[in-house]
Design a protein around this motif. Structure first.
Motif, PDB file in Angstrom:
ATOM      1  N   ALA A 176      -3.227 -32.031 -59.346  1.00  0.00           N
ATOM      2  CA  ALA A 176      -3.176 -31.386 -60.664  1.00  0.00           C
ATOM      3  C   ALA A 176      -2.379 -32.253 -61.636  1.00  0.00           C
ATOM      4  O   ALA A 176      -1.382 -32.864 -61.271  1.00  0.00           O
ATOM      5  N   LYS A 177      -2.834 -32.322 -62.885  1.00  0.00           N
ATOM      6  CA  LYS A 177      -2.163 -33.137 -63.893  1.00  0.00           C
ATOM      7  C   LYS A 177      -1.274 -32.299 -64.809  1.00  0.00           C
ATOM      8  O   LYS A 177      -0.449 -32.830 -65.538  1.00  0.00           O
ATOM      9  N   LYS A 178      -1.459 -30.973 -64.786  1.00  0.00           N
ATOM     10  CA  LYS A 178      -0.666 -30.091 -65.624  1.00  0.00           C
ATOM     11  C   LYS A 178      -0.084 -28.970 -64.787  1.00  0.00           C
ATOM     12  O   LYS A 178      -0.659 -28.557 -63.789  1.00  0.00           O
ATOM     13  N   ILE A 179       1.086 -28.458 -65.221  1.00  0.00           N
ATOM     14  CA  ILE A 179       1.697 -27.335 -64.521  1.00  0.00           C
ATOM     15  C   ILE A 179       1.069 -26.027 -64.998  1.00  0.00           C
ATOM     16  O   ILE A 179       0.553 -25.928 -66.105  1.00  0.00           O
ATOM     17  N   LYS A 180       1.139 -25.041 -64.133  1.00  0.00           N
ATOM     18  CA  LYS A 180       0.599 -23.719 -64.465  1.00  0.00           C
ATOM     19  C   LYS A 180       1.791 -22.807 -64.791  1.00  0.00           C
ATOM     20  O   LYS A 180       2.576 -22.451 -63.928  1.00  0.00           O
ATOM     21  N   ARG A 181       1.927 -22.435 -66.040  1.00  0.00           N
ATOM     22  CA  ARG A 181       3.098 -21.683 -66.494  1.00  0.00           C
ATOM     23  C   ARG A 181       3.095 -20.259 -65.948  1.00  0.00           C
ATOM     24  O   ARG A 181       2.048 -19.674 -65.671  1.00  0.00           O
ATOM     25  N   GLY A 182       4.329 -19.728 -65.792  1.00  0.00           N
ATOM     26  CA  GLY A 182       4.492 -18.330 -65.423  1.00  0.00           C
ATOM     27  C   GLY A 182       4.498 -18.041 -63.943  1.00  0.00           C
ATOM     28  O   GLY A 182       4.720 -16.900 -63.528  1.00  0.00           O
ATOM     29  N   GLU A 183       4.254 -19.051 -63.108  1.00  0.00           N
ATOM     30  CA  GLU A 183       4.225 -18.825 -61.662  1.00  0.00           C
ATOM     31  C   GLU A 183       5.641 -18.538 -61.143  1.00  0.00           C
ATOM     32  O   GLU A 183       6.634 -19.052 -61.661  1.00  0.00           O
ATOM     33  N   LYS A 184       5.703 -17.717 -60.096  1.00  0.00           N
ATOM     34  CA  LYS A 184       6.984 -17.407 -59.463  1.00  0.00           C
ATOM     35  C   LYS A 184       7.269 -18.450 -58.389  1.00  0.00           C
ATOM     36  O   LYS A 184       6.479 -18.624 -57.461  1.00  0.00           O
ATOM     37  N   ILE A 185       8.382 -19.146 -58.522  1.00  0.00           N
ATOM     38  CA  ILE A 185       8.779 -20.169 -57.539  1.00  0.00           C
ATOM     39  C   ILE A 185      10.129 -19.772 -56.947  1.00  0.00           C
ATOM     40  O   ILE A 185      11.079 -19.457 -57.677  1.00  0.00           O
ATOM     41  N   THR A 186      10.196 -19.803 -55.624  1.00  0.00           N
ATOM     42  CA  THR A 186      11.443 -19.449 -54.925  1.00  0.00           C
ATOM     43  C   THR A 186      11.858 -20.581 -54.009  1.00  0.00           C
ATOM     44  O   THR A 186      11.024 -21.171 -53.314  1.00  0.00           O
ATOM     45  N   ILE A 187      13.160 -20.872 -54.037  1.00  0.00           N
ATOM     46  CA  ILE A 187      13.757 -21.847 -53.119  1.00  0.00           C
ATOM     47  C   ILE A 187      14.748 -21.079 -52.243  1.00  0.00           C
ATOM     48  O   ILE A 187      15.677 -20.443 -52.764  1.00  0.00           O
ATOM     49  N   GLU A 188      14.532 -21.144 -50.924  1.00  0.00           N
ATOM     50  CA  GLU A 188      15.427 -20.411 -50.016  1.00  0.00           C
ATOM     51  C   GLU A 188      15.974 -21.359 -48.952  1.00  0.00           C
ATOM     52  O   GLU A 188      15.219 -21.998 -48.220  1.00  0.00           O
ATOM     53  N   PHE A 189      17.330 -21.426 -48.892  1.00  0.00           N
ATOM     54  CA  PHE A 189      18.000 -22.227 -47.865  1.00  0.00           C
ATOM     55  C   PHE A 189      18.241 -21.322 -46.652  1.00  0.00           C
ATOM     56  O   PHE A 189      18.973 -20.325 -46.741  1.00  0.00           O
ATOM     57  N   LEU A 190      17.626 -21.656 -45.506  1.00  0.00           N
ATOM     58  CA  LEU A 190      17.785 -20.854 -44.288  1.00  0.00           C
ATOM     59  C   LEU A 190      19.038 -21.301 -43.546  1.00  0.00           C
ATOM     60  O   LEU A 190      19.584 -22.386 -43.799  1.00  0.00           O
ATOM     61  N   PRO A 191      19.527 -20.474 -42.588  1.00  0.00           N
ATOM     62  CA  PRO A 191      20.708 -20.862 -41.804  1.00  0.00           C
ATOM     63  C   PRO A 191      20.517 -22.200 -41.108  1.00  0.00           C
ATOM     64  O   PRO A 191      19.424 -22.517 -40.620  1.00  0.00           O
ATOM     65  N   ALA A 192      21.578 -22.997 -41.072  1.00  0.00           N
ATOM     66  CA  ALA A 192      21.522 -24.325 -40.458  1.00  0.00           C
ATOM     67  C   ALA A 192      21.235 -24.218 -38.968  1.00  0.00           C
ATOM     68  O   ALA A 192      21.673 -23.267 -38.299  1.00  0.00           O
TER      69      ALA A 192
END
Length: 824
Positions: A783-799
């Motif tokens: 993809a050359k363009k981003i799709k606005r409004g999407e839900k993005i989550t970053i989750e750090f799990l236990p080491a």
């Protein structure tokens, strides 16, 4: 009086320029006479030549004609079976060979019934008292001059009989186009056993009285040196050669924004003089005098033709065949149409009958030697039925669309031209080096030679899956249903072609047979080198290894496994290789043979792993940390919040000190997504990595060197890059590494590679699994363009601690935890 076959007006003029010295027309005629004396008055009728290009080849050829013999050039690269077939078929009384061909001829001689007299060029005793040849031409121009055996796209070689009339008519017609003149040098590069270079670069040059520069070999270095050392104005090549030239020059243009703009400007304005001026260095690379690039033997890629034409070269694609001596249609200077093969040559009439190109005129062959029935199939009422399909436009320009015999008729009655599909495949993906299409089990089947360097640089390890999902499936989506590739076979050797690059489609079935044979044990080399390599590779991968397996294609060794093999070879045999060199070997057998020939020693007690090196003190320099890193990442996080519903969680799971962040890989945004949720102290002590191809420009390299980015060259210094990663965690810092190696193509979790797991286990450093969700939807691969409004989550799990786990177990556990979190 007949016109001389060799122009006699220039006795002191250079006839030949060779790497051994220059030869004047006077010396040329004397050498021909000396060779002719070797078999004069012996009553011979046919003389064959089985050798590489050389002045001696030329002397032998013209000496045969002088002695009223038929000259029979034989492909020096042909198989022993084909050469034996030709000798038995035409039964020459004399055979000239070079010393370089004696070993191969010994194999040929074992297979032949007919035994001609054999003369080796380097062993011939020359009579220096002989004067110049006075021979002009035969009394009867309708006598046969040469028999040229076609390598063929459909079966065994056929001998094409060409008379002096056939050849002279063709030469006169081509000379009339104004390209070949006494003052314009011509290069002989292609093997002279084929009619295209024999008539088109050798005979026509001597006929008109120009100078020929002979390239010492078909190596690119010899080709370019011949250009540089001479004033070549006319060059004959095959389409694949021009394509290689194009790729090399275009790659350099693409590296510069200015050069790309200038090329765009030339195309836009269609100003060829401007192209020649702006790209003067390209012309200088070809010696500065090259004007005419003549292409024959197969179809020229239109993009390649457009490129050279725009830069000011007259690239001239002709159409012909051995049976027409050889040209049928040819462009005229000042009237070139890229994509067309010019107009019919003077003296020839060209028509289209039921889509097939037919031609009639004095240059059409006498027939096939000893094949009356096959001659009658292609020559009807004096018309040569070429077997090629095409059409004529209103101006008489001839366009080639395919081969009649190669048209595929599907079970549903649909007709398909495989060349159209092959051309689309060749340009569809960088992963394809070349492709051929044929009908197998009533389905369209593609035989594909992958570009292994491209696959390695892009971290592709499951090649079959990559071609299924990323190449063939998207390709089929763009094709009509009946033109879709239903099956494909990946191969690790070049596709079979004639000497002038036409695909020999009838040989494609052999690839499928060979593929099946690989599945069973074959004759294994009984050498210590082979058994050592085999045992080591089997310790790295879960499969039985066969001698003809390819490291990537058959075994799917990842970069780390290849690094381990490189390390093992160096420690065990003293041979240094990089990954690029390793991939050039077509099989395990060939690697073992290389080791056997080049090893410095053989140590059998070497530690086969490189992981122990991780604990040693490494002399590596880590990239610097700039104070700008934190503000930049903060700005990026603010950008993300503007465009996405963006959140992070689990930051409390990030341990103090060294650790590995191991996220799944969904998009180009992933590294910044993870880094943007680290606090300032953690961010400043966290390193990431980038492939060398992603930081080509000077600005990007500068930024990377001051942004905690380790630049990795997967093909050359992977081990050094891994040692840098080890140094990061040994200093108590953190590193962000994507176990998948490359972005997902489908949104699904891919295979995890164990580099980080080995580092973790060896150095006892925990791994923090990181789950990225929503990024694929926001910006998927390609993809050359981003799709606005999407839900993005970053989750750090236990080491996860590596204690008590093998690298394989640790890798599997990290992937399992990420998969569970994504499926919640």
């Amino acid at each position: 009086m007949p016109k001389p076959i060799i122009n006699r007006s220039f006795s002191d003029k250079k006839a030949l320029i060779t790497s051994q010295g220059d030869i004047t027309y006077s010396q040329l005629l004397k050498s021909i006479q000396q060779f002719a004396q070797l078999f004069a008055n012996k009553g011979y009728t046919k003389v064959a030549i089985y050798a590489e290009n050389s002045p001696s080849w030329i002397y032998a050829f013209y000496a045969a004609l002088q002695n009223d013999c038929i000259a029979i050039p034989i492909d020096f690269l042909a198989s022993a079976e084909d050469v034996a077939y030709i000798i038995d078929d035409c039964q020459p009384e004399l055979l000239f060979i070079s010393s370089g061909m004696t070993e191969l001829f010994a194999k040929v001689d074992l297979k032949t019934q007919h035994k001609p007299e054999v003369l080796v060029f380097e062993e011939i005793a020359i009579d220096e008292t002989v004067s110049e040849s006075q021979w002009l031409a035969p009394e009867d121009d309708n006598t046969t001059a040469v028999i040229i055996y076609t390598s063929g796209t459909t079966g065994s070689p056929k001998g094409v009989m060409l008379s002096y009339t056939n050849i002279k008519e063709n030469m006169n017609a081509v000379i009339g186009c104004g390209i070949f003149t006494p003052d314009r040098q011509v290069m002989v590069f292609l093997p002279l056993h084929h009619i295209f270079p024999l008539v088109g670069s050798l005979m026509v040059s001597f006929y008109v009285g120009t100078t020929i520069a002979i390239a010492p070999s078909m190596q690119s270095a010899d080709l370019m040196k011949t250009f540089a050392d001479n004033e070549v104005g006319v060059f004959l090549g095959v389409p694949r050669l021009y394509e290689l030239m194009y790729r090399g020059i275009k790659a350099k243009i693409d590296q510069s924004a200015i050069a790309r703009f200038l090329y765009w400007l030339v195309l836009k304005t269609k100003n060829r003089k401007l192209g020649k001026t702006l790209f003067k260095k390209v012309h200088e690379g070809f010696g500065g005098h090259l004007q005419y690039m003549i292409s024959g033997g197969a179809a020229l890629n239109k993009e390649v033709g457009t490129f050279f034409y725009a830069l000011g070269f007259d690239i001239m694609e002709g159409f012909g065949m051995t049976e027409a001596a050889p040209m049928i249609a040819f462009p005229r200077p000042g009237n070139i149409v890229i994509g067309a093969t010019g107009q019919a040559l003077p003296g020839l009439t060209v028509e289209i009958r039921d889509g097939e190109i037919v031609a009639k005129g004095p240059s059409i062959m006498k027939g096939y030697y000893n094949r009356v029935e096959e001659t009658a199939e292609v020559i009807k009422d004096g018309w040569l039925y070429t077997g090629d399909l095409g059409y004529l436009d209103k101006n008489g320009f001839l366009y080639i669309t395919g081969r009649k015999k190669e048209i595929i008729v599907l079970p549903n009655g649909k007709n398909i031209n495989p060349v159209d599909i092959e051309m689309k495949l060749d340009g569809y993906s960088g992963a394809i080096k070349e492709a051929g299409v044929f009908l197998h089990n009533e389905m369209l089947h593609a035989v594909i030679l992958p570009d292994f360097n491209f696959l390695s640089e892009n971290g592709v390890e499951d090649i079959n899956q990559y071609f299924r999902d990323v190449v063939i499936s998207p390709f089929n989506a763009e094709m009509s249903s009946y033109k879709r590739i239903m099956q494909f076979t990946l191969v690790n050797s070049e596709l079979p072609r004639t000497r002038l690059s036409k695909l020999q489609r009838f040989k494609f079935e052999e690839f499928l047979v060979q593929k099946e044979k690989k599945k069973t044990a074959s004759d294994e080399p009984d050498t210590e080198e082979y058994h050592a390599i085999k045992s080591f590779i089997e310790s790295q991968v879960d499969m039985d290894i066969l001698p003809d397996h390819h490291l990537v294609f058959d075994i799917s060794m990842d970069s780390l496994s290849k690094l381990s093999l490189i390390d093992f070879i160096e420690k065990s045999f003293g041979i240094k290789l990089d990954e690029e060199q390793l991939l050039k070997f077509p099989s395990i057998r060939k690697i073992a043979e290389h080791i056997q020939s080049n090893k410095l020693f053989h140590k059998t007690d070497q530690d086969s792993g490189w992981a122990g090196d991780l604990k040693d003190n490494s002399d590596v320099i880590l990239p610097k940390t700039s104070f700008l890193l934190h503000p930049i990442v903060n700005a990026v996080r603010g950008f993300f919040r503007l465009f996405f519903q963006f959140e992070g969680k689990g930051m409390e799971n990030i341990p103090e000190g060294a650790c590995f962040f191991a996220p799944n890989h969904e998009s180009k945004l992933d590294a910044f997504l993870v880094l943007s949720y680290l606090d300032k102290p953690t961010l400043m002590n966290t390193f990431s990595y980038a492939k060398k191809d992603h930081v080509k420009s000077g600005v990007r390299r500068y930024v990377a060197s001051r942004s905690n980015v380790i630049v990795m060259d997967l093909s050359k210094d992977l081990k050094h890059s891994i040692l840098k990663m080890a140094e990061v965690v040994k200093q108590g810092k953190k590193i962000l590494i994507f176990p998948e190696g490359t972005r997902t193509q489908s949104g699904k979790l891919g295979k995890f590679h164990k580099t980080y797991a080995i580092l973790s286990s060896e150095l006892n450093v925990p791994v923090v699994p990181v789950v990225i969700t929503g990024a694929y939807a926001a910006m998927s691969s390609g993809a050359k363009k981003i799709k606005r409004g999407e839900k993005i989550t970053i989750e750090f799990l236990p080491a996860i601690s590596p204690e008590g786990k093998t690298p394989e177990e640790l890798n599997a556990l990290v992937r399992e935890k990420i998969a569970e979190a994504k499926n919640r």
